[in-house]
Scaffold this motif. Sequence first.
Motif, PDB file in Angstrom:
ATOM      1  N   ARG A  62       0.693  -1.278   0.168  1.00  0.00           N
ATOM      2  CA  ARG A  62      -0.128  -0.073  -0.112  1.00  0.00           C
ATOM      3  C   ARG A  62       0.766   1.269  -0.101  1.00  0.00           C
ATOM      4  N   ALA A  63       1.847   1.344   0.679  1.00  0.00           N
ATOM      5  CA  ALA A  63       2.971   2.626   0.705  1.00  0.00           C
ATOM      6  C   ALA A  63       3.579   2.496  -0.678  1.00  0.00           C
ATOM      7  N   VAL A  64       3.857   1.696  -1.289  1.00  0.00           N
ATOM      8  CA  VAL A  64       4.560   1.658  -2.600  1.00  0.00           C
ATOM      9  C   VAL A  64       3.279   2.083  -3.599  1.00  0.00           C
ATOM     10  N   GLU A  65       2.242   1.884  -3.437  1.00  0.00           N
ATOM     11  CA  GLU A  65       1.096   2.209  -4.313  1.00  0.00           C
ATOM     12  C   GLU A  65       0.876   3.644  -4.205  1.00  0.00           C
ATOM     13  N   GLN A  66       1.063   3.940  -3.003  1.00  0.00           N
ATOM     14  CA  GLN A  66       0.708   5.393  -2.597  1.00  0.00           C
ATOM     15  C   GLN A  66       1.756   6.569  -3.214  1.00  0.00           C
ATOM     16  N   ALA A  71       3.878  10.165  -7.353  1.00  0.00           N
ATOM     17  CA  ALA A  71       4.914  10.335  -8.364  1.00  0.00           C
ATOM     18  C   ALA A  71       4.156  10.513  -9.843  1.00  0.00           C
ATOM     19  N   ALA A  72       2.853   9.916 -10.068  1.00  0.00           N
ATOM     20  CA  ALA A  72       2.289   9.781 -11.322  1.00  0.00           C
ATOM     21  C   ALA A  72       1.653  11.196 -11.346  1.00  0.00           C
ATOM     22  N   GLU A  73       0.929  11.573 -10.220  1.00  0.00           N
ATOM     23  CA  GLU A  73       0.288  12.940 -10.187  1.00  0.00           C
ATOM     24  C   GLU A  73       1.362  14.294 -10.181  1.00  0.00           C
TER      25      GLU A  73
END
Length: 85
Positions: A62-66, A71-73
Amino acid sequence: MSRSDRPFRNASAIGVPALVLCAVALAACRAEPPPTERPPEPQAQAHTELRDAIQAPQDKARAVEQTLQEAAERQQAQAEDAEGG
């Protein structure tokens, strides 16, 4: 037939009261239900190693996904700024 030829003639007279007596005795030997006044002890809190072993990789994912989402934003915002938008 004589009386000596029928030895079990009165068996039903003895059998019915004996059957009732057995039924009453068995009903008295019934197991007592468990007490409901005391709530059961929580067992999930006592053994948390397995839960923690499963939960740790999920939390890390979940932390990596966040981090990837942030980064994408940022990349999207940089692309919009570069276009002059």
